[in-house]
Design an enzyme around this catalytic site. Structure first.
Site, mmCIF file in Angstrom:
data_model
loop_
_atom_site.group_PDB
_atom_site.id
_atom_site.type_symbol
_atom_site.label_atom_id
_atom_site.label_comp_id
_atom_site.label_asym_id
_atom_site.label_seq_id
_atom_site.Cartn_x
_atom_site.Cartn_y
_atom_site.Cartn_z
ATOM 1 N N ASN A 199 0.853 -1.192 0.000
ATOM 2 C CA ASN A 199 0.000 0.000 0.000
ATOM 3 C C ASN A 199 0.883 1.233 0.000
ATOM 4 O O ASN A 199 2.112 1.133 0.045
ATOM 5 C CB ASN A 199 -0.968 -0.020 1.185
ATOM 6 N N PHE B 238 -4.570 3.963 14.755
ATOM 7 C CA PHE B 238 -4.797 4.974 13.728
ATOM 8 C C PHE B 238 -5.916 4.464 12.828
ATOM 9 O O PHE B 238 -6.099 3.251 12.692
ATOM 10 C CB PHE B 238 -3.532 5.193 12.891
HETATM 11 N N1 CTP Z 1 -4.134 -2.728 12.181
HETATM 12 C C1 CTP Z 1 -3.393 -3.805 12.628
HETATM 13 N N2 CTP Z 1 -3.424 -4.985 11.956
HETATM 14 C C2 CTP Z 1 -4.185 -5.136 10.862
HETATM 15 C C3 CTP Z 1 -4.959 -4.050 10.399
HETATM 16 C C4 CTP Z 1 -4.904 -2.865 11.067
HETATM 17 O O1 CTP Z 1 -2.678 -3.649 13.626
HETATM 18 N N3 CTP Z 1 -4.202 -6.296 10.229
HETATM 19 C C5 CTP Z 1 -4.129 -1.464 12.924
HETATM 20 C C6 CTP Z 1 -3.528 -0.290 12.179
HETATM 21 O O2 CTP Z 1 -2.145 -0.159 12.470
HETATM 22 C C7 CTP Z 1 -4.330 0.883 12.728
HETATM 23 C C8 CTP Z 1 -5.677 0.279 13.046
HETATM 24 O O3 CTP Z 1 -5.469 -1.126 13.154
HETATM 25 O O4 CTP Z 1 -3.794 1.361 13.939
HETATM 26 C C9 CTP Z 1 -6.749 0.545 12.036
HETATM 27 O O5 CTP Z 1 -6.302 0.198 10.760
HETATM 28 P P1 CTP Z 1 -7.261 0.355 9.505
HETATM 29 O O6 CTP Z 1 -6.574 -0.217 8.303
HETATM 30 O O7 CTP Z 1 -7.792 1.748 9.431
HETATM 31 O O8 CTP Z 1 -8.467 -0.528 9.957
HETATM 32 P P2 CTP Z 1 -8.919 -1.974 9.656
HETATM 33 O O9 CTP Z 1 -9.171 -2.636 10.979
HETATM 34 O O10 CTP Z 1 -7.987 -2.675 8.728
HETATM 35 O O11 CTP Z 1 -10.308 -1.701 8.977
HETATM 36 P P3 CTP Z 1 -10.685 -1.256 7.464
HETATM 37 O O12 CTP Z 1 -9.450 -1.481 6.612
HETATM 38 O O13 CTP Z 1 -11.804 -2.131 7.103
HETATM 39 O O14 CTP Z 1 -11.074 0.195 7.557
#
Ligand code: CTP
Length: 405
Positions: A212, A325
């Site tokens: 990403n 975040f």
């Molecule tokens: N995060 C994590 N592990 C993952 C996905 C996310 O630790 N597999 C953490 C990120 O570092 C961030 C938070 O969760 O602090 C939210 O990440 P985000 O990508 O916004 O949320 P998701 O839970 O992945 O939800 P979505 O992508 O559906 O919005």
């Protein structure tokens, strides 16, 4: 930095503004409030005030030239840079601010400013038109983005007769800013802060991956801010081109699963966990052992979910402060509040990545801090380093609240 010294050492940089004479008062008040003061002057400043005055006031030799060695055999700029608990430049001219922003090292003060790891505070003093000039303001923003803080000039009549914003802040304001900044260098002392940063790369075959657009800038800025507050920082970083801030312990990973393992190994020993990483939510079910050759047919990749690192560890957070975040593209606040609850967080910092200046690969961000107790604190658009500073201050408050319970 000498955190263990009972008496903090302030390196006071004096530059060639007419307000240079007021630095004597600043030096005296700093000493009265319990600091050791060591003065470094620019050549221009010595034309306005004699170094002898500062030497007599502070009881320490004044350094001007890079080759000055008050203690024979000790390289003064390195020694002073290491001894400083804080570097205060008061008054700072437009010229010195520009040199600092550019990273020039053409005299003792600018060389020392590059060599030190102590916080730097700048109290500008100049003609109001100069202070308002876009060139000066651009340099100020550059320095702020690196964590340098400014004590804004006040309104008044200048030595040249002009009236406006440009007068050196008054001595009590400067001394108070120094004390508050010094207090912050210690408020996370002894606290281990674990941070995830950057993207993760999920391999498809030996040459391709799913990734990403995260640059890691936000996470690295959070690491820098936590260090500036005296924390012990462990940074678990996905692939980025960034140089980790000196003093952090870095664990480098590629994939979400590696990041998960690294976090699990470090989590128990930390008091604060901040997940800034943009973890890939899915990975290819199978990694091809050799490069897939191009064909005329389509290609369907089957993806399987990665572990949610943050949610997993936050379930057993105990007394720890856990911060997440959320990068959103719509209904940002609503999604952030949902994530905060679902992942059992104390705080979540949300940004709308579609907003200008607020997404990936840029140096700025507009965050809203959402707390577990329902508080919502929108922050203005600012550099990622300043966002990080706000976030770390919020963490300090949460820790203090938790310790008082
Ligand atoms: N995060 C994590 N592990 C993952 C996905 C996310 O630790 N597999 C953490 C990120 O570092 C961030 C938070 O969760 O602090 C939210 O990440 P985000 O990508 O916004 O949320 P998701 O839970 O992945 O939800 P979505 O992508 O559906 O919005």
């Amino acid at each position: 930095m000498c955190y263990n010294l009972a008496v903090p050492t302030i390196v006071l940089g004096v530059t060639g503004s007419v307000a240079a004479y007021r630095a004597a008062d600043v030096a005296r008040e700093l000493m009265r409030s319990g600091h050791v003061v060591r003065v470094v002057m620019t050549r221009a400043a010595t034309r306005l005030v004699s170094p002898d005055l500062f030497a007599a006031l502070t009881g320490n030799p004044v350094v001007v030239d890079v080759f000055d060695e008050p203690v024979p055999g000790q390289i003064a700029h390195i020694r002073l840079a290491q001894e400083a608990d804080l570097v205060l430049i008061a008054p700072a001219t437009a010229h010195t601010i520009a040199r600092l922003a550019l990273g020039l090292a053409d005299d003792m003060l600018t060389t020392l400013a590059l060599a030190t790891r102590a916080p730097i505070l700048i109290a500008p003093a100049m003609n109001p038109a100069m202070w308002a000039h876009p060139a000066v303001q651009a340099h100020v923003r550059t320095l702020q983005a690196r964590g340098v803080e400014f004590i804004d000039p006040t309104y008044g009549v200048m030595a040249c007769g002009d009236e406006g914003w440009g007068k050196l802040a008054d001595t009590p304001t400067i001394v108070q800013a120094v004390q508050q900044r010094l207090a912050r260098t210690k408020d996370l002392q002894g606290v281990r802060v674990l941070i995830t940063a950057g993207p993760t790369y999920e391999p498809i075959d030996p040459v391709r991956f799913i990734g990403n657009r995260s640059s890691g800038k936000m996470g690295y800025a959070v690491a820098e801010a936590a260090l500036a507050h005296g924390a012990e920082v462990v940074l678990i970083s996905g692939p980025t081109a960034l140089q980790p801030p000196a003093g952090t312990r870095v664990v480098r990973v590629q994939t979400a699963q590696q990041m998960h393992e690294a976090v699990l190994a470090e989590f128990d020993a930390c008091e604060v966990f901040i997940a800034t990483a943009a973890v890939a939510d899915y990975r290819p079910e199978r990694v091809l052992p050799t490069k897939r050759k191009r064909t005329q047919q389509g290609w369907t990749l089957r993806l399987v979910p990665n572990p949610d690192i943050l949610a997993t560890v936050a379930q057993r957070k105990g007394e720890r402060i856990v911060v997440g975040f959320a990068a959103e593209t719509d209904k940002a606040l609503q999604h952030a509040q949902q994530k905060l609850r679902q992942k059992n967080l104390d705080l979540i910092a949300v940004n709308d990545v579609l907003e200008p200046g607020s997404g990936f690969e840029v140096d700025t961000n507009r965050l809203t801090l959402v707390y577990a107790d329902g508080r919502v604190e929108p922050l203005p658009l600012m550099s990622k380093r300043e966002c990080a500073e706000h976030l770390i201050r919020a963490v300090v408050h949460l820790l203090q609240e938790k310790r008082q319970q």
